[in-house]
Write an enzyme that holds these catalytic residues in place. Structure first.
Site, PDB file in Angstrom:
ATOM      1  N   HIS A 106      -7.862   2.303  -6.136  1.00 26.36           N
ATOM      2  CA  HIS A 106      -7.221   1.290  -5.295  1.00 26.36           C
ATOM      3  C   HIS A 106      -5.722   1.544  -5.336  1.00 26.36           C
ATOM      4  O   HIS A 106      -5.144   1.700  -6.421  1.00 26.36           O
ATOM      5  CB  HIS A 106      -7.502  -0.121  -5.817  1.00 26.36           C
ATOM      6  CG  HIS A 106      -8.937  -0.523  -5.732  1.00 26.36           C
ATOM      7  ND1 HIS A 106      -9.551  -0.803  -4.534  1.00 26.36           N
ATOM      8  CD2 HIS A 106      -9.866  -0.693  -6.699  1.00 26.36           C
ATOM      9  CE1 HIS A 106     -10.812  -1.128  -4.771  1.00 26.36           C
ATOM     10  NE2 HIS A 106     -11.035  -1.060  -6.067  1.00 26.36           N
ATOM     11  N   TYR A 166       0.794  -1.220   0.000  1.00 26.03           N
ATOM     12  CA  TYR A 166       0.000   0.000   0.000  1.00 26.03           C
ATOM     13  C   TYR A 166       0.833   1.280   0.000  1.00 26.03           C
ATOM     14  O   TYR A 166       0.280   2.372  -0.090  1.00 26.03           O
ATOM     15  CB  TYR A 166      -0.950  -0.004   1.206  1.00 26.03           C
ATOM     16  CG  TYR A 166      -1.863  -1.200   1.203  1.00 26.03           C
ATOM     17  CD1 TYR A 166      -2.820  -1.375   0.210  1.00 26.03           C
ATOM     18  CD2 TYR A 166      -1.756  -2.186   2.179  1.00 26.03           C
ATOM     19  CE1 TYR A 166      -3.647  -2.476   0.195  1.00 26.03           C
ATOM     20  CE2 TYR A 166      -2.582  -3.294   2.176  1.00 26.03           C
ATOM     21  CZ  TYR A 166      -3.524  -3.435   1.180  1.00 26.03           C
ATOM     22  OH  TYR A 166      -4.345  -4.536   1.161  1.00 26.03           O
TER      23      TYR A 166
END
Length: 152
Positions: A99, A22
């Site tokens: 995302h 991430y």
């Protein structure tokens, strides 16, 4: 142009939680980058994060009539957040789903994104840059649709 930014479950842990997937940027740093780009374009952003689907829906429904577009990262709701999905559809605004990771290059179960078929813009795998790209793209769509002067 007013853009709402909804951040789903676990995004308060950005920068700490699995940075190899991430990224190392915190949610605050990502919001600052988005705000900076939006300011350059003459847009304003309003940010909200919740670990609860109902909280996201309540916030959206309180503000949707005053916005031109929405950026949403459903995060942990990606595979089953049908109530949030329905609320985003009902808002009838340009919608960017962002995302951080490429969900289609990860585990098979992550590839079932219930938001993918209802979005104007789908960005996955660009990390924090995906949010800035979403601001740019939504601004461009707004200018094209409304004929508003491009301020770049």
């Amino acid at each position: 142009m007013q853009i709402l930014v909804l951040q789903g479950p676990n995004l308060t842990r950005l920068g700490v939680r699995k940075p190899e997937i991430y990224g190392k940027h915190t949610l605050g740093q990502i919001q600052e980058a988005m705000d900076s780009r939006a300011e350059n374009l003459g847009c304003s952003l309003e940010h909200f994060q919740s670990n609860h689907e109902g909280g996201l829906i309540d916030w959206l429904q309180e503000r949707q009539d005053g916005c031109d577009a929405i950026i949403c990262t459903p995060a942990g709701l990606t595979n089953y957040g049908l109530s949030l999905r329905d609320a985003l559809v009902e808002a009838e605004r340009d919608l960017a789903i962002v995302h951080l990771s490429n969900v289609h290059a990860r585990e098979q179960w992550r590839r079932n994104d219930v938001f993918a078929e209802v979005t104007n813009l789908y960005i996955a795998g660009l990390g924090w840059r995906g949010y800035v790209a979403a601001v740019d793209a939504l601004h461009d769509r707004y200018v094209e649709r409304t004929g508003a002067a491009d301020e770049l």
